[in-house]
Design an enzyme around this catalytic site. Structure first.
Site, short mmCIF file in Angstrom:
data_model
loop_
_atom_site.label_atom_id
_atom_site.label_comp_id
_atom_site.label_asym_id
_atom_site.label_seq_id
_atom_site.Cartn_x
_atom_site.Cartn_y
_atom_site.Cartn_z
N THR A 87 0.86 -1.18 0.00
CA THR A 87 0.00 0.00 0.00
C THR A 87 0.90 1.23 0.00
O THR A 87 1.58 1.52 0.99
CB THR A 87 -0.92 0.01 1.23
N LYS B 275 -7.49 1.29 -2.95
CA LYS B 275 -7.10 0.89 -1.59
C LYS B 275 -7.31 2.04 -0.61
O LYS B 275 -7.67 1.84 0.56
CB LYS B 275 -5.64 0.42 -1.58
N LYS C 132 -0.01 5.26 8.55
CA LYS C 132 0.74 5.43 7.30
C LYS C 132 -0.23 5.47 6.13
O LYS C 132 -0.12 6.34 5.24
CB LYS C 132 1.74 4.28 7.15
#
Length: 287
Positions: free
Chosen positions: A97, A172, A240
């Protein structure tokens, strides 16, 4: 069966590579800490390599699942990077990701060198990786995706091309935005029920069958009620991911007011010492 390389053997990559080996693919693995790569080979066969370049040499597909933008660049670029070892016609499949920006940068470099790049971030957590039932959202040219999809099927419940390079990463981000909101709502509901003196598990048994039901409710309510969080997708990693979401929102002019607030709630959990706890530890703020 294909000749593959797998870069990154963390809690996601380790079992994902295992599923590929179980399907009969020939794997060479690389991990930043060589001991983990050696442990994987001891359990599942194949070979390990000391650098991404050596792991990628001769591979038809190079899969990666590392930590962040900088980690991805480090395994792709430079004299020891995977791109230096890949051959024309091969395809790099990135399950990390990361930002859509770094995806597009690396896809451009890959194209100039004669091989493909598919961004393919995953959802489903460690359990999904262990059980081979991940949801994979992909970006990249149709032909490159079509070539890689049968390989990814080894650990996918569903795998779909969303659009051109970077589209998988943007999808995502949508996934993480949804999870943040759902987790905050579930945390508030369970904390409310406890304050009201209700049996949270009994309530969830009823409401999970109605419009309030979600994966988070079904899979996390018990451990949340028991105050257990030493598993799953860490708060540090969620922050993150949310940082990527918020930065991208600024770039495209989208508004994420609830996501920005929940990101700060996760910061509170970090300050409480819960950075490595599962994301469901959001409820700790409310107790």
């Amino acid at each position: 069966m294909a000749k593959l390389a797998f870069l990154g053997l963390g809690v996601m990559g380790f079992p994902m590579a295992r599923h590929l080996a179980a399907k009969g693919h020939a794997l060479t693995v690389y991990n930043r800490s060589p001991a983990k790569a050696a442990a994987w080979v001891a359990q599942h066969g194949g070979a390990s390599a000391p650098t991404p370049r050596e792991a990628a040499a001769g591979a038809e597909f190079v899969m990666a699942c590392v930590g962040n933008d900088d980690d991805l660049r480090s395994v792709c670029l430079g004299p020891d990077g995977a791109f230096a070892g890949m051959e024309p016609g091969a395809v790099f499949v990135d399950h990390t990701t990361v930002s859509a920006q770094v995806t597009r940068e690396l896809a451009e470099v890959a194209g100039a060198m004669g091989f493909g790049f598919v961004d393919a971030p995953v959802s489903g957590g460690q359990a999904g990786a262990e059980n081979g039932v991940l949801s994979i959202m992909c970006g990249g040219p149709e032909a490159q995706y079509a070539a890689a999809e049968p390989v990814m099927a080894a650990y996918a419940r569903i795998c779909r091309r969303i659009g051109d390079s970077g589209a998988g990463q943007l999808a995502k981000m949508m996934n993480q935005i949804c999870i943040a909101g759902l987790m905050q709502g579930l945390s508030e509901a369970l904390a409310f029920g406890q304050k009201a003196g209700l049996d949270g598990a009994a309530v969830v048994e009823v409401i999970s069958q109605g419009a309030a039901g979600s994966w988070q409710m079904a899979n996390r309510h018990k451990t949340m009620l028991e105050d257990k969080f030493d598993f799953g997708f860490a708060v540090d990693w969620m922050r993150k991911d949310l940082k990527i979401c918020l930065e991208t929102a600024d770039q495209i002019g989208a508004a994420l007011p609830a996501t920005a607030l929940i990101d700060q709630f996760y910061k509170d959990v970090q300050l409480m010492g819960g950075g490595r706890n599962d994301t469901s530890s959001l409820i700790r703020r409310l107790r």
